[in-house]
Design a protein around this motif. Sequence first.
Motif: not given
Length: 236
Positions: A137, A145, A150, A182, A184
């Motif tokens: 993402l 990034e 998800r 989400h 990370s």
Amino acid sequence: MRKRPPDDSTRPTPPVPPLPDRFFDQYASAPRVGDDPELHGGRTRQSPHTEGRWPTHVYCEWIPTEKQSTSLDLIVPPTASSLVHSPLGAPLPLHISLSQSLMLATDDRDDFVRRMWAAIDDNLPSFSVKFTSADWLVNPSHTREFYALRATASDQLTAILDATNHVCQAMSYPTLDDAGFHVSLAWRLPDQANSKRPRRDDSDELEQSVIDTLEVNVEAVKIKIGRTVYRKDLKS
């Protein structure tokens, strides 16, 4: 003749118990003032530092178990910087974001927390979160990034996000679009990725098998303003 005390050196060392989740509230990392990427591991701040403004974030925290951390290491891309462990290998707390990276004015800090806790239903129950997939993402400023899990949507996550956006809108702060919840796991700079943004070399089957085992029990909503963490427990 006196008997010698038994030798304990061959006995297995008991495992160290995990740190309580409130530990990370009390020992949040010190702020790194300034916009120089050298102060932020090469990353460019999404919200530039401004005197009299306080970096603020609303989130639900996930402190992976040792078993979960080991599983996550299997799917973190080897060329990205892990958010699961520190560079020294210490486990790190993860989170589901429920706000943008806000910069609160000094006089708004107490009011923001008061409004947030009033907006979240006191009877909102604790809940669990599962995950469907993992992918790259890009942050809104296109400076980083993130490789992220998800999360499946839930009534509770949606309710907290709606409450946060209502408070942010009322106080003239940016809201967070419902583009999907989400977590990370790792990050990289855009120039570290090629134009095709390939997935990991590991098989999709292995990755999905790891993702299917993961589950987060959410028991509180947290707000971090500067170094201070505020917490509202959900109903058990």
